[in-house]
Design a protein around this motif. Structure first.
Motif, PDB file in Angstrom:
ATOM      1  N   ILE A 117       5.628   0.658  32.438  1.00 14.72           N
ATOM      2  CA  ILE A 117       5.836   1.908  33.105  1.00 14.72           C
ATOM      3  C   ILE A 117       7.207   2.305  32.795  1.00 14.72           C
ATOM      4  CG2 ILE A 117       5.916   3.207  35.080  1.00 14.72           C
ATOM      5  CD1 ILE A 117       3.523   1.749  36.325  1.00 14.72           C
ATOM      6  N   LEU A 118       8.161   1.152  33.067  1.00 17.43           N
ATOM      7  CA  LEU A 118       9.589   1.404  32.906  1.00 17.43           C
ATOM      8  C   LEU A 118      10.109   1.641  31.511  1.00 17.43           C
ATOM      9  CD1 LEU A 118      11.094  -1.102  35.305  1.00 17.43           C
ATOM     10  CD2 LEU A 118      10.626   1.466  35.597  1.00 17.43           C
ATOM     11  N   ASN A 119       9.496   0.939  30.346  1.00 24.41           N
ATOM     12  CA  ASN A 119       9.605   0.999  29.099  1.00 24.41           C
ATOM     13  C   ASN A 119       9.038   2.292  28.527  1.00 24.41           C
ATOM     14  OD1 ASN A 119      10.695  -1.619  28.714  1.00 24.41           O
ATOM     15  ND2 ASN A 119       8.876  -2.614  28.133  1.00 24.41           N
ATOM     16  N   GLU A 120       7.809   2.868  29.040  1.00 18.67           N
ATOM     17  CA  GLU A 120       7.334   4.091  28.696  1.00 18.67           C
ATOM     18  C   GLU A 120       8.323   5.216  29.098  1.00 18.67           C
ATOM     19  OE1 GLU A 120       3.533   6.832  29.891  1.00 18.67           O
ATOM     20  OE2 GLU A 120       3.026   4.735  29.587  1.00 18.67           O
ATOM     21  N   GLY A 121       8.567   5.089  30.257  1.00 23.23           N
ATOM     22  CA  GLY A 121       9.422   6.059  30.946  1.00 23.23           C
ATOM     23  C   GLY A 121      10.686   6.040  30.119  1.00 23.23           C
ATOM     24  N   THR A 122      11.231   5.136  29.990  1.00 21.61           N
ATOM     25  CA  THR A 122      12.657   5.101  29.118  1.00 21.61           C
ATOM     26  C   THR A 122      12.709   5.749  27.709  1.00 21.61           C
ATOM     27  OG1 THR A 122      13.247   3.381  30.387  1.00 21.61           O
ATOM     28  CG2 THR A 122      14.501   3.738  28.237  1.00 21.61           C
ATOM     29  N   GLU A 123      11.405   5.242  27.119  1.00 18.21           N
ATOM     30  CA  GLU A 123      11.217   5.903  25.688  1.00 18.21           C
ATOM     31  C   GLU A 123      10.891   7.237  25.617  1.00 18.21           C
ATOM     32  OE1 GLU A 123       8.015   3.288  23.996  1.00 18.21           O
ATOM     33  OE2 GLU A 123       9.715   1.453  24.019  1.00 18.21           O
ATOM     34  N   GLY A 129      23.275  12.746  29.313  1.00 16.19           N
ATOM     35  CA  GLY A 129      24.321  11.618  29.900  1.00 16.19           C
ATOM     36  C   GLY A 129      23.700  10.323  29.955  1.00 16.19           C
ATOM     37  N   PHE A 130      22.607  10.050  29.106  1.00 17.81           N
ATOM     38  CA  PHE A 130      21.887   8.611  29.039  1.00 17.81           C
ATOM     39  C   PHE A 130      22.833   7.918  28.119  1.00 17.81           C
ATOM     40  CE2 PHE A 130      19.392   5.852  26.543  1.00 17.81           C
ATOM     41  CZ  PHE A 130      18.843   5.218  27.646  1.00 17.81           C
ATOM     42  N   ILE A 131      23.159   6.553  28.458  1.00 14.38           N
ATOM     43  CA  ILE A 131      23.989   5.657  27.697  1.00 14.38           C
ATOM     44  C   ILE A 131      22.886   4.493  27.262  1.00 14.38           C
ATOM     45  CG2 ILE A 131      25.790   4.030  27.563  1.00 14.38           C
ATOM     46  CD1 ILE A 131      27.415   5.846  29.557  1.00 14.38           C
ATOM     47  N   SER A 132      22.124   3.873  28.106  1.00 13.57           N
ATOM     48  CA  SER A 132      21.500   2.822  28.009  1.00 13.57           C
ATOM     49  C   SER A 132      20.612   2.156  28.964  1.00 13.57           C
ATOM     50  CB  SER A 132      22.476   1.284  27.575  1.00 13.57           C
ATOM     51  OG  SER A 132      23.102   0.990  28.575  1.00 13.57           O
ATOM     52  N   VAL A 133      19.505   1.471  28.883  1.00 13.25           N
ATOM     53  CA  VAL A 133      18.876   0.832  29.866  1.00 13.25           C
ATOM     54  C   VAL A 133      18.413  -0.620  29.398  1.00 13.25           C
ATOM     55  CG1 VAL A 133      16.445   0.597  30.554  1.00 13.25           C
ATOM     56  CG2 VAL A 133      17.508   2.876  30.837  1.00 13.25           C
ATOM     57  N   ALA A 162      20.412   0.901  34.092  1.00 10.43           N
ATOM     58  CA  ALA A 162      20.653   2.121  33.525  1.00 10.43           C
ATOM     59  C   ALA A 162      21.987   2.668  33.596  1.00 10.43           C
ATOM     60  CB  ALA A 162      19.614   3.306  33.569  1.00 10.43           C
ATOM     61  N   ARG A 163      22.691   2.860  32.334  1.00  3.53           N
ATOM     62  CA  ARG A 163      23.975   3.075  32.440  1.00  3.53           C
ATOM     63  C   ARG A 163      24.067   4.965  32.007  1.00  3.53           C
ATOM     64  NH1 ARG A 163      28.592   1.480  33.570  1.00  3.53           N
ATOM     65  NH2 ARG A 163      29.589   1.767  31.532  1.00  3.53           N
TER      66      ARG A 163
END
Length: 100
Positions: free
Chosen positions: A24-30, A38-42, A57-58
């Motif tokens: 779920i986290l991978n899907e949501g991030t992608e 403002g997204f930098i990284s996860v 998450a940065r």
């Protein structure tokens, strides 16, 4: 301009559901998070005993985190995670950092 912040979510999960939370986290991030302003990284970490997942998450600012949390599409991933695990999110500022 504000300083970057780190959003950390320590998620307690039944070991049999750890991979589902990671998925779920991978899907949501992608699909959503990585496209937000403002997204930098996860970074997603899985405990060896399978009882926790940590989502780090940065972001450029706390306002970017809050805007993402208010996004109904992003909120769906939060709901899916909370349905099978116990999240404990927070926004953190770096106060010390050490390297080799």
């Amino acid at each position: 301009m504000s300083s970057p912040v780190t959003f950390i979510n320590v998620i307690d999960v039944d070991p049999s559901k750890q991979q589902e939370v990671i998925d779920i986290l991978n899907e949501g991030t992608e699909q959503v998070i990585s496209k937000r302003p403002g997204f930098i990284s996860v970074t997603i970490l899985a405990s060896a005993d399978k009882t926790r997942v940590v989502n780090i998450a940065r972001w450029e600012s706390a306002d970017d985190v809050k805007a993402t949390q208010a996004d109904p599409v992003a909120a769906e991933y939060v709901k899916r995670t909370a349905a099978i695990a116990t999240p404990s999110p927070g926004i953190f500022a770096v106060v010390s950092e050490f390297g080799a």
